[in-house]
Every structure is written in structure tokens, then in C-alpha cells.
Design a protein around this motif. Structure first.
Motif, PDB file in Angstrom:
ATOM      1  N   LYS B   3       0.643  20.040   4.294  1.00 46.06           N
ATOM      2  CA  LYS B   3       0.300  18.752   3.700  1.00 46.06           C
ATOM      3  C   LYS B   3       0.440  17.666   4.771  1.00 46.06           C
ATOM      4  CE  LYS B   3       4.930  17.828   1.854  1.00 46.06           C
ATOM      5  NZ  LYS B   3       5.664  17.305   0.715  1.00 46.06           N
ATOM      6  N   THR B   4      -0.663  17.088   5.103  1.00 46.34           N
ATOM      7  CA  THR B   4      -0.651  16.045   6.116  1.00 46.34           C
ATOM      8  C   THR B   4      -0.093  14.771   5.510  1.00 46.34           C
ATOM      9  OG1 THR B   4      -2.870  15.344   5.563  1.00 46.34           O
ATOM     10  CG2 THR B   4      -2.654  17.003   7.274  1.00 46.34           C
ATOM     11  N   SER B   5       0.401  13.938   6.390  1.00 49.58           N
ATOM     12  CA  SER B   5       1.043  12.710   5.957  1.00 49.58           C
ATOM     13  C   SER B   5       0.092  11.830   5.146  1.00 49.58           C
ATOM     14  CB  SER B   5       1.535  11.962   7.187  1.00 49.58           C
ATOM     15  OG  SER B   5       2.100  10.746   6.830  1.00 49.58           O
ATOM     16  N   ARG B   6      -1.140  11.736   5.614  1.00 49.44           N
ATOM     17  CA  ARG B   6      -2.074  10.838   4.934  1.00 49.44           C
ATOM     18  C   ARG B   6      -2.357  11.300   3.516  1.00 49.44           C
ATOM     19  NH1 ARG B   6      -5.665  13.360   8.550  1.00 49.44           N
ATOM     20  NH2 ARG B   6      -6.968  14.914   7.512  1.00 49.44           N
ATOM     21  N   ASN B   7      -2.399  12.619   3.300  1.00 50.93           N
ATOM     22  CA  ASN B   7      -2.689  13.089   1.955  1.00 50.93           C
ATOM     23  C   ASN B   7      -1.505  12.890   1.022  1.00 50.93           C
ATOM     24  OD1 ASN B   7      -5.343  13.830   2.478  1.00 50.93           O
ATOM     25  ND2 ASN B   7      -4.760  15.877   3.178  1.00 50.93           N
ATOM     26  N   SER B  40       3.818   5.114  10.415  1.00 52.19           N
ATOM     27  CA  SER B  40       3.091   4.029  11.077  1.00 52.19           C
ATOM     28  C   SER B  40       1.899   3.603  10.211  1.00 52.19           C
ATOM     29  CB  SER B  40       2.613   4.468  12.446  1.00 52.19           C
ATOM     30  OG  SER B  40       1.383   5.117  12.337  1.00 52.19           O
ATOM     31  N   ARG B  41       1.197   2.603  10.672  1.00 49.44           N
ATOM     32  CA  ARG B  41       0.078   2.087   9.889  1.00 49.44           C
ATOM     33  C   ARG B  41      -1.064   3.085   9.793  1.00 49.44           C
ATOM     34  NH1 ARG B  41      -1.826  -2.341  13.048  1.00 49.44           N
ATOM     35  NH2 ARG B  41      -3.615  -2.207  11.682  1.00 49.44           N
ATOM     36  N   THR B  42      -1.203   3.916  10.818  1.00 47.88           N
ATOM     37  CA  THR B  42      -2.359   4.812  10.872  1.00 47.88           C
ATOM     38  C   THR B  42      -2.533   5.676   9.614  1.00 47.88           C
ATOM     39  OG1 THR B  42      -2.107   4.842  13.267  1.00 47.88           O
ATOM     40  CG2 THR B  42      -3.553   6.495  12.285  1.00 47.88           C
ATOM     41  N   PRO B  43      -1.538   6.488   9.252  1.00 50.06           N
ATOM     42  CA  PRO B  43      -1.750   7.301   8.053  1.00 50.06           C
ATOM     43  C   PRO B  43      -1.908   6.462   6.783  1.00 50.06           C
ATOM     44  CG  PRO B  43       0.507   7.494   8.832  1.00 50.06           C
ATOM     45  CD  PRO B  43      -0.247   6.772   9.891  1.00 50.06           C
ATOM     46  N   VAL B  44      -1.275   5.298   6.757  1.00 50.67           N
ATOM     47  CA  VAL B  44      -1.441   4.418   5.596  1.00 50.67           C
ATOM     48  C   VAL B  44      -2.895   3.979   5.491  1.00 50.67           C
ATOM     49  CG1 VAL B  44      -0.864   2.166   4.623  1.00 50.67           C
ATOM     50  CG2 VAL B  44       0.926   3.586   5.608  1.00 50.67           C
ATOM     51  N   ARG B  45      -3.437   3.570   6.615  1.00 52.35           N
ATOM     52  CA  ARG B  45      -4.840   3.157   6.634  1.00 52.35           C
ATOM     53  C   ARG B  45      -5.752   4.273   6.149  1.00 52.35           C
ATOM     54  NH1 ARG B  45      -6.934  -0.920   9.185  1.00 52.35           N
ATOM     55  NH2 ARG B  45      -8.722   0.208   9.967  1.00 52.35           N
ATOM     56  N   GLU B  46      -5.460   5.479   6.612  1.00 55.86           N
ATOM     57  CA  GLU B  46      -6.309   6.609   6.247  1.00 55.86           C
ATOM     58  C   GLU B  46      -6.189   6.919   4.761  1.00 55.86           C
ATOM     59  OE1 GLU B  46      -5.237   9.672   9.036  1.00 55.86           O
ATOM     60  OE2 GLU B  46      -6.420   8.771  10.636  1.00 55.86           O
ATOM     61  N   ALA B  47      -4.988   6.770   4.236  1.00 56.03           N
ATOM     62  CA  ALA B  47      -4.802   6.975   2.799  1.00 56.03           C
ATOM     63  C   ALA B  47      -5.568   5.921   2.007  1.00 56.03           C
ATOM     64  CB  ALA B  47      -3.323   6.930   2.449  1.00 56.03           C
ATOM     65  N   LEU B  48      -5.454   4.674   2.425  1.00 50.97           N
ATOM     66  CA  LEU B  48      -6.142   3.593   1.720  1.00 50.97           C
ATOM     67  C   LEU B  48      -7.653   3.800   1.759  1.00 50.97           C
ATOM     68  CD1 LEU B  48      -4.107   0.447   2.846  1.00 50.97           C
ATOM     69  CD2 LEU B  48      -4.104   1.568   0.611  1.00 50.97           C
ATOM     70  N   MET B  49      -8.110   4.286   2.889  1.00 51.34           N
ATOM     71  CA  MET B  49      -9.543   4.521   3.045  1.00 51.34           C
ATOM     72  C   MET B  49     -10.032   5.548   2.032  1.00 51.34           C
ATOM     73  SD  MET B  49     -11.078   3.360   6.197  1.00 51.34           S
ATOM     74  CE  MET B  49      -9.426   3.339   6.780  1.00 51.34           C
ATOM     75  N   GLN B  50      -9.242   6.592   1.862  1.00 48.68           N
ATOM     76  CA  GLN B  50      -9.615   7.612   0.887  1.00 48.68           C
ATOM     77  C   GLN B  50      -9.595   7.034  -0.522  1.00 48.68           C
ATOM     78  OE1 GLN B  50      -8.195  11.795   1.404  1.00 48.68           O
ATOM     79  NE2 GLN B  50      -6.905  10.895   2.979  1.00 48.68           N
ATOM     80  N   LEU B  51      -8.580   6.262  -0.817  1.00 48.82           N
ATOM     81  CA  LEU B  51      -8.493   5.663  -2.145  1.00 48.82           C
ATOM     82  C   LEU B  51      -9.663   4.714  -2.387  1.00 48.82           C
ATOM     83  CD1 LEU B  51      -4.651   5.037  -2.241  1.00 48.82           C
ATOM     84  CD2 LEU B  51      -5.944   6.698  -3.567  1.00 48.82           C
ATOM     85  N   ALA B  52     -10.113   4.088  -1.317  1.00 57.72           N
ATOM     86  CA  ALA B  52     -11.273   3.201  -1.439  1.00 57.72           C
ATOM     87  C   ALA B  52     -12.514   4.003  -1.793  1.00 57.72           C
ATOM     88  CB  ALA B  52     -11.477   2.415  -0.156  1.00 57.72           C
ATOM     89  N   SER B  53     -12.662   5.164  -1.145  1.00 57.61           N
ATOM     90  CA  SER B  53     -13.810   6.019  -1.461  1.00 57.61           C
ATOM     91  C   SER B  53     -13.762   6.487  -2.901  1.00 57.61           C
ATOM     92  CB  SER B  53     -13.835   7.237  -0.527  1.00 57.61           C
ATOM     93  OG  SER B  53     -14.185   6.849   0.776  1.00 57.61           O
TER      94      SER B  53
END
Lengths: 227, 227
Positions: B3-7, B40-53
Motif C-alpha cells: 500500500k503506497t502512501s498516496r493510496n 511531505s506534500r507530494t503524496p498529499v498532492r497525489e491523493a488530492l489529485m485522485q480525489l479530484a478525479s
DNA sequence: AAAACCAATCCTGCATACAAGAACGGCGAT
DNA sequence: ATCGCCGTTCTTGTATGCAGGATTGGTTTT
């Protein structure tokens, strides 16, 4: 509305997947994409992430991204849902269409007719798409329209291989006529039924070549990276 | 399946939005989230991006992410589509359900009955959800199940405010009985029709309190950041 | 000769650094 | 006093650096 790099990339890559430049199962290397678009890996990663949420690419943790491969069973399921979207759009369109909607549907239908007369199946393919989009719009349910177009796009890489079935064009157009008649007569149930069958039949025809399609995919997998 | 951090983050934040910890219109600050989760912000950004999709959050370029605010009109449209999912699932379930599906549906239905008897509307809310999920599963269309559950979750932040309508529990349960009967009788059209009405009626009842809901949202907007 | 093991390399995932646009507050002008 | 302008600060968007797991190729062993 500044267009951020990631969104441009997303649209670009999405277009290439839908357009068939990248084929299902093919690897999407972050670095290659980054170099090709002249950006760093970060926006590429973010674009891929969005495409993964849309279901167009598959990201396997630590193992990279590939263009989503849709199995036979799932493809059939997706067509079932697609049929339902169309059916629903038709039912709503029959009840809700405005004069403008009616004009647009007529226009698209005429364009299909023209393509049939010229026996131009490539053009019919395009006009058929526009015809269905016009019905989505006439449903006056924007959310449905979005869902339907999204799924349509997602199925497109698989649909495009269907142009082999050229003889279906005439049958398809005859069904379109029924659809238009039902919608214009404001007969929602009829429109719903005809549209569902219109798509379902496509889905069943799909079963025919899905086997060959799967062979293609598997061959490609064997070439660029096995499961 | 590492399980990756972003997921993990995506699921966590999604849960908090669905659970109502974050309310529609509320700001989702990257740095705060990053600090709160110790990344860090990176995985948060990636998570938000997915939620946006997924449509759960809205990202306005250069202006940050907020929990998606769904307007009245769109909410109604989403319920219309939800009704269609349910209707479709019911039709397919009637034709395709196995003994195991039948057992599960019976079980969930009984649980709903129990909640009604105890007049426990909170529990009925939960069991009702499980009942509907059992029908999705019985449709044997995994893609439909995913779409339906995804939309269900997306509507949940709005649905939860509906517990005010407690007197609907008995009506709802009566409708459930009709649904179960139709599915077990393998009457797809009946199941489809009853389920569509079951949801549509909810949607119409929704219209009643949607106004107040919108007022809530607008009040919150005014508090935490105007449009 | 085939299969398994091991090492080097590549790529992904996360963190950090830097640049640019947007929000905010203070100041000045009308 | 209110409105508008400008500078500061904060946050987002992108680039780069670093660590860890996966893949690949060669070597060894049976």
C-alpha cells in the motif's frame, strides 16, 4: 483558468490513449514521457495518477504504469452499463428535449444518413458518436452526460477496432431512425428500449471479436512485458 | 500489494470527507494535511489529485483544493443516475442471482426488519446501505457495482443529513419487501421499476431539504471563503 | 543444458528546494 | 471614510535529489 502543466499532460496522454497511439498493456514510462513533453517527472506522475483514477491507466505500486487492459468479462460489463446510460439518456431526452435539442439531433441524424449514403463507414463512426452525444445533451442531465461520455471515451480504444463490422452501419442507422422517432414522439419507454438494444447488440457483436482482441492484447503483452 | 502512501492518504481523506469530518466547501490545505499525516506534500498532492478525479474534491489551479460542493441541480441529477444504477442492478440481480446472493439479500433484509422493529433509524440507515450493496453484488456486474458504490459514497455526505426523515423508514422497508419479492421471483422489470421509484422518491424528498442544505453550504462558504 | 541464485542497474516513490501566482494587509488618494 | 493600489507573505506548481524495491543479466549449481 490557467492551464496547469499536469492537466495539459493529462489531456494529451488521454488523447493518445483514446486515439490508439498507446495500446492497452503498453508501458508508460515516467521519464520518457517527461522528456518527450519537456517537463520533469512530477507533472507526468500527477497526470498519470489522474488517468489511473479515470481507469484509463493502471498503476501497479513500484512497478510502473501501463495503459489499462480490460479483460473480456469486464468489457462486457462496461458495455452493459453503457447501454444503461444510453437507455436512460433516451428516456430523459424523450421527455425533456427542447426545440434546440430536436434540431441538433435531426442534424446529427442527417449527417449519419449522409455517411450511409456515401457508404463512408469511417465518417459514420464519427457521426454516430456525435448523434449519441446529442442525445446525452438532450437528456438535460449534465451528470449523466459526463458519465456517459467518460465511459464512451474509456471504451473507445476497444471500440475503434470494431470498424471491421462495416455491414452493421445500415442496421445501426435503421435503429437510429427508431430512436429519433421515439424521442420526437416523446415516448420515453420506447426510446429507452430501442437504445438499450442498440448498444446491447453492439456488445453482443463485440463478443465475436473480443477473442481476437484479447489475442492482440496478449501478443502485445508478451512483446512489451508479460504479466 | 504494497500500500503506497498516496493510496492510504486517499482512502483516509476520502473517509473523512464521506464521514463528514470535512464539509463541502471546506479548504484542504496541502501543508496541514502533510503535517497531520506526517508525510511531505507530494503524496498529499497525489491523493488530492485522485480525489479530484473522483469528484470528491475540487482543485482550482493555483488556488488550492476544497471539498467538492455539489449544487442543487447537480445533486438531483446524481440521484437520477443513482436511481438508474439501482434499477439496473435490480433487473440484473433478478435474472442472475445465485443461492448465495439470495441468502445474503435475505440476511440484509432481515437486518433491516430488525432495525425497523427496534425503531432504530441510525441502524436502519446502515443496514439499508448493506441491503443495497447486496443487490449490486447480485447483479454480477462488477463494473456496475463499482460505479454504484462510488456514486453512493459520493452522495453520502449529503445523504447523511437525511436522517431527519425518520418516518420514511417504514415506507422504505415496505419498498424493500417489494424489491426482494421481485428479485426472488426473478421478475427483472418489476425489480427495476420498484428500485427506480425507491430511489427517485428519496430524491424527490430530497428536494424538500435541499434548500436548507444549500443554505448550510452557503453559510459555510461565507465563513471559510467566498466564491 | 536448464534452473536457480546473486549482483548491478533501472525505475518508482517520497522528500526537499525553488519559482511564481494569489491572497492579504497596509497605505495612500479621492 | 471608503475605495483602490502596492508590497509582503503564503501557498501552490514544478524540478531535483535520494532511498528502496523490482527487473535484468550473468553466473553458478544440479
Amino acid at each position: 483558468m490557467t492551464k496547469t502543466s499536469r492537466n495539459s499532460l493529462r489531456d494529451q496522454i488521454e488523447g493518445e490513449i483514446i486515439g490508439g497511439q498507446y495500446l492497452p498493456g503498453q508501458r508508460l514510462d515516467e521519464l520518457s514521457l517527461a522528456e518527450r513533453f519537456g517537463v520533469s517527472r512530477t507533472p507526468v506522475r500527477e497526470a498519470l495518477m489522474q488517468l489511473a483514477s479515470m481507469g484509463l491507466v493502471e498503476i501497479r505500486p513500484r512497478r510502473g504504469a501501463i495503459v489499462a487492459q480490460i479483460g473480456t468479462e469486464r468489457l462486457i460489463q462496461m458495455f452493459e452499463v453503457m447501454a444503461e446510460y444510453e437507455s436512460m439518456a433516451g428516456r430523459l431526452a424523450a421527455r425533456r428535449h427542447t426545440d434546440a435539442d430536436r434540431a441538433l439531433i435531426s442534424e446529427r441524424h442527417a449527417a449519419c444518413a449522409d455517411a450511409v449514403e456515401r457508404n463512408d463507414s469511417a465518417r459514420y463512426y464519427e457521426e454516430n458518436e456525435a448523434f449519441h452525444f446529442a442525445i446525452y445533451a438532450a437528456s438535460h442531465n449534465e451528470f449523466l452526460r459526463e458519465q456517459a461520455t467518460a465511459l464512451h471515451r474509456r471504451l473507445k480504444p476497444y471500440r475503434r477496432l470494431r470498424q471491421r463490422f462495416r455491414n452493421r452501419m445500415h442496421i445501426s442507422f435503421a435503429e437510429h431512425q427508431q430512436i429519433v422517432d421515439a424521442i420526437f414522439a416523446m415516448d420515453g419507454e420506447k426510446a429507452s428500449e430501442v437504445l438499450r438494444n442498440h448498444i446491447i447488440i453492439q456488445g453482443e457483436q463485440f463478443s465475436d471479436f473480443i477473442a481476437s482482441l484479447q489475442m492482440d492484447v496478449q501478443a502485445r503483452q508478451a512483446g512489451s512485458g508479460p504479466a
